[in-house]
Design a protein around this motif. Structure first.
Motif, short mmCIF file in Angstrom:
data_model
loop_
_atom_site.label_atom_id
_atom_site.label_comp_id
_atom_site.label_asym_id
_atom_site.label_seq_id
_atom_site.Cartn_x
_atom_site.Cartn_y
_atom_site.Cartn_z
N PRO A 132 0.82 -1.22 0.00
CA PRO A 132 0.00 0.00 0.00
C PRO A 132 0.85 1.26 0.00
O PRO A 132 1.94 1.30 0.56
CB PRO A 132 -0.82 -0.13 1.29
CG PRO A 132 -0.05 -1.05 2.14
CD PRO A 132 0.64 -2.01 1.22
N ASP A 134 -0.21 4.05 1.38
CA ASP A 134 -0.69 4.90 2.47
C ASP A 134 0.51 5.32 3.33
O ASP A 134 1.23 4.47 3.86
CB ASP A 134 -1.72 4.14 3.29
CG ASP A 134 -2.82 3.58 2.41
OD1 ASP A 134 -3.83 4.27 2.22
OD2 ASP A 134 -2.65 2.46 1.89
N TYR A 137 1.66 3.64 6.64
CA TYR A 137 1.75 2.17 6.67
C TYR A 137 3.12 1.68 7.12
O TYR A 137 3.23 0.90 8.06
CB TYR A 137 1.42 1.60 5.29
CG TYR A 137 1.63 0.12 5.19
CD1 TYR A 137 0.72 -0.77 5.75
CD2 TYR A 137 2.75 -0.40 4.54
CE1 TYR A 137 0.92 -2.14 5.69
CE2 TYR A 137 2.95 -1.76 4.47
CZ TYR A 137 2.04 -2.63 5.04
OH TYR A 137 2.25 -3.98 4.98
N SER A 161 -9.19 -8.11 -0.60
CA SER A 161 -9.24 -6.86 0.16
C SER A 161 -10.42 -6.83 1.13
O SER A 161 -10.61 -5.87 1.86
CB SER A 161 -9.38 -5.67 -0.80
OG SER A 161 -10.64 -5.71 -1.46
N GLY A 234 -7.91 1.92 1.58
CA GLY A 234 -6.52 1.58 1.37
C GLY A 234 -5.98 1.94 0.00
O GLY A 234 -6.72 2.13 -0.96
N ASN A 235 -4.67 2.07 -0.04
CA ASN A 235 -3.96 2.31 -1.29
C ASN A 235 -4.44 3.59 -1.97
O ASN A 235 -4.51 3.66 -3.20
CB ASN A 235 -4.10 1.11 -2.23
CG ASN A 235 -2.84 0.88 -3.04
OD1 ASN A 235 -1.73 1.15 -2.57
ND2 ASN A 235 -3.01 0.39 -4.25
N ILE A 241 -4.37 2.32 6.28
CA ILE A 241 -5.14 1.33 5.55
C ILE A 241 -5.78 0.38 6.55
O ILE A 241 -5.17 0.07 7.59
CB ILE A 241 -4.23 0.55 4.56
CG1 ILE A 241 -5.04 -0.47 3.73
CG2 ILE A 241 -3.08 -0.15 5.28
CD1 ILE A 241 -4.23 -1.14 2.63
#
Length: 465
Positions: A132, A134, A137, A161, A234-235, A241
């Motif tokens: 990810p 983010d 993270y 996911s 997320g992502n 996330i």
């Protein structure tokens, strides 16, 4: 249940061994090598293409003849043909239908029985690996990663996911955080007493958290934090996330100023799982999983047990925080109730967090964090308001409240991995979680189950079940 400290916003799949027996009768002694490792991948359960390396000088006619002979051993109608030659040597072989692991291994062994064959392997499907983007993270979300204390959600994301699964979060409600709101479905405010609700009325369809400040305590934004651990978007190159970042959250507001009543929480459990509550519209999105990061000192009450049993009978898995009193969980409710998954908290060393409840009623452990700073706590979505909502931010907290949503998110991943198969029952979910645990990296001073949840192993087991 949490301890908090504010953090303002700043900017591959492992193989799971499966015992297989050949599904093809009468296989002869293999002249070639059969590589079955790819058949055990949790990412792929059916196979229709194979790579066959023939010995130099084997004619095309002989190659097709060996394939025809191999398919005759199948219990069901099957044919196979050459597709093309590889630049590295070998032939791509296409089966007329998808084979499961057992059939695929049997077919490969039949091909390898031809003395002209050097080796056979499955032509596996590769997928992008999920890392990810983010920002928080890498630095803060150690609980989701594959290091010693993590749950290996990063590996499970290569498979799913959590998309299509609904998680109900029974908590203080939610705030409109841009890293969360995209995964929020309509919820409900079950707080019946206006003073506790703090919003000027009793029950209504607005599950927003308008603050749970009480006496000398600031608002916690606890529900926003737990919901973010379950399913923050997320992502998206933003913040954090969630464990099941593709799942949806139904926020059920049951905690307000000073906490929440058992009677309101019990109704919230029933409604969240698709049951009927008088005077409340039906839940359009019944949850496969309920997260309850709440509780108090008491043995399980009849009211709680009846509500939980009702939810479980409707197919909803109930995940509950064990409590933060460094005491035996048998004296705390609803974690001591039957038919729940009671979650203890671990620190970033992978052993029992100093505050976590313990005992024989603990089912699994998950990251809950511990002092001294945000790199050792659990970071998720939050708000900077002291009483009423202010600006969105990210908060770092510690508690079994933070451990439970790691488990609820994992359950969502497990259910999503089922695809078109029937959802797992709550009993099956619990069994898989317990049978796929990661061993604690060190000893615990108090019993908190047999290990830390392993999202990747649980997802693989759920997909194959």
């Amino acid at each position: 249940m949490s301890k908090s400290n504010k953090l303002h916003q700043r900017a591959l799949a492992t193989a799971m061994a499966v015992a297989l027996t050949a599904g093809f009768a009468g296989s002869a002694a293999a002249a070639g090598r059969v590589d079955t490792a790819g058949l055990h991948s949790p990412d792929q359960t059916s196979f229709d293409r194979f790579i066959v390396k023939y010995r130099n000088g084997t004619s095309v006619t002989a190659q097709q003849g060996s394939l025809t002979k191999a398919t005759k051993a199948s219990a069901q109608a099957l044919s196979a043909s050459r597709v093309r030659s590889l630049a590295v040597g070998g032939e791509v072989v296409q089966a007329s239908r998808a084979l499961d692991r057992v059939e695929a291994e049997g077919f490969m062994r039949q091909i390898a029985a031809d003395p002209n064959v050097e080796y056979v392997e499955a032509d596996l499907i590769m997928k992008p690996l999920m890392t990810p983007n983010d920002p928080h993270y890498g630095t803060y979300l150690w609980g989701m990663q594959s290091g010693t204390p993590g749950i290996r959600a990063d590996q499970a994301w290569n498979t799913t996911s959590g998309a299509g699964v609904v998680v109900a979060v029974l908590d203080t409600g939610y705030t409109d955080h841009s890293d969360l709101v995209g995964n929020i479905l309509p919820g409900y405010d079950f707080i019946s007493q206006s003073r506790t609700a703090g919003d000027g009325n009793g029950r209504d369809s607005d599950a927003h958290d308008n603050g749970d400040y009480y006496r000398n305590e600031d608002s916690s934004w606890h529900g926003t934090h737990t919901a973010g651990t379950v399913a923050a978007v997320g992502n998206n190159n933003k913040g954090v996330i969630g464990v099941a970042y593709g799942a949806k959250v139904v926020p059920v507001r049951v905690l307000g100023r000073g906490g929440g009543y058992t009677s309101d929480i019990a109704d919230g459990i029933i409604w969240a799982s698709g049951g009927s509550v008088a005077g409340v519209p039906a839940n359009a999105n019944p949850a496969e999983v309920i997260n309850m990061s709440l509780g108090g000192a008491s043995t399980c009450s009849s009211t709680y047990q009846a509500a939980i049993d009702g939810a479980v009978s409707r197919g909803t898995t109930v995940v509950v925080a064990a409590g933060n009193s460094n005491a035996d969980v048998s004296g705390f409710t609803p974690a001591s109730c039957n038919n729940v998954i009671a979650v203890a908290a671990t620190n970033n060393s992978g052993t029992r967090a100093s505050y976590s409840n313990y005992g024989s009623k603990i089912d699994v452990a998950a990251p809950g964090g511990d002092s001294p700073d945000c790199t050792t706590l659990i970071v998720s979505t939050g708000n900077d308001g002291l009483s009423a909502p202010g600006a969105e931010n990210y908060l770092c907290m510690a508690g079994t409240s933070m451990a439970a949503p790691h488990v609820a998110g994992t359950v969502a991943l497990m259910q999503a991995a089922r695809g078109t198969k029937a959802p797992l029952t709550p009993a099956q979910v619990e069994s898989i979680l317990k049978s796929s645990l990661r061993a604690f990296p060190g000893s615990n001073d108090k019993p908190i189950g047999n290990g830390i949840i392993d999202a990747n192993a649980a997802v693989a087991a759920a997909a194959a079940f």
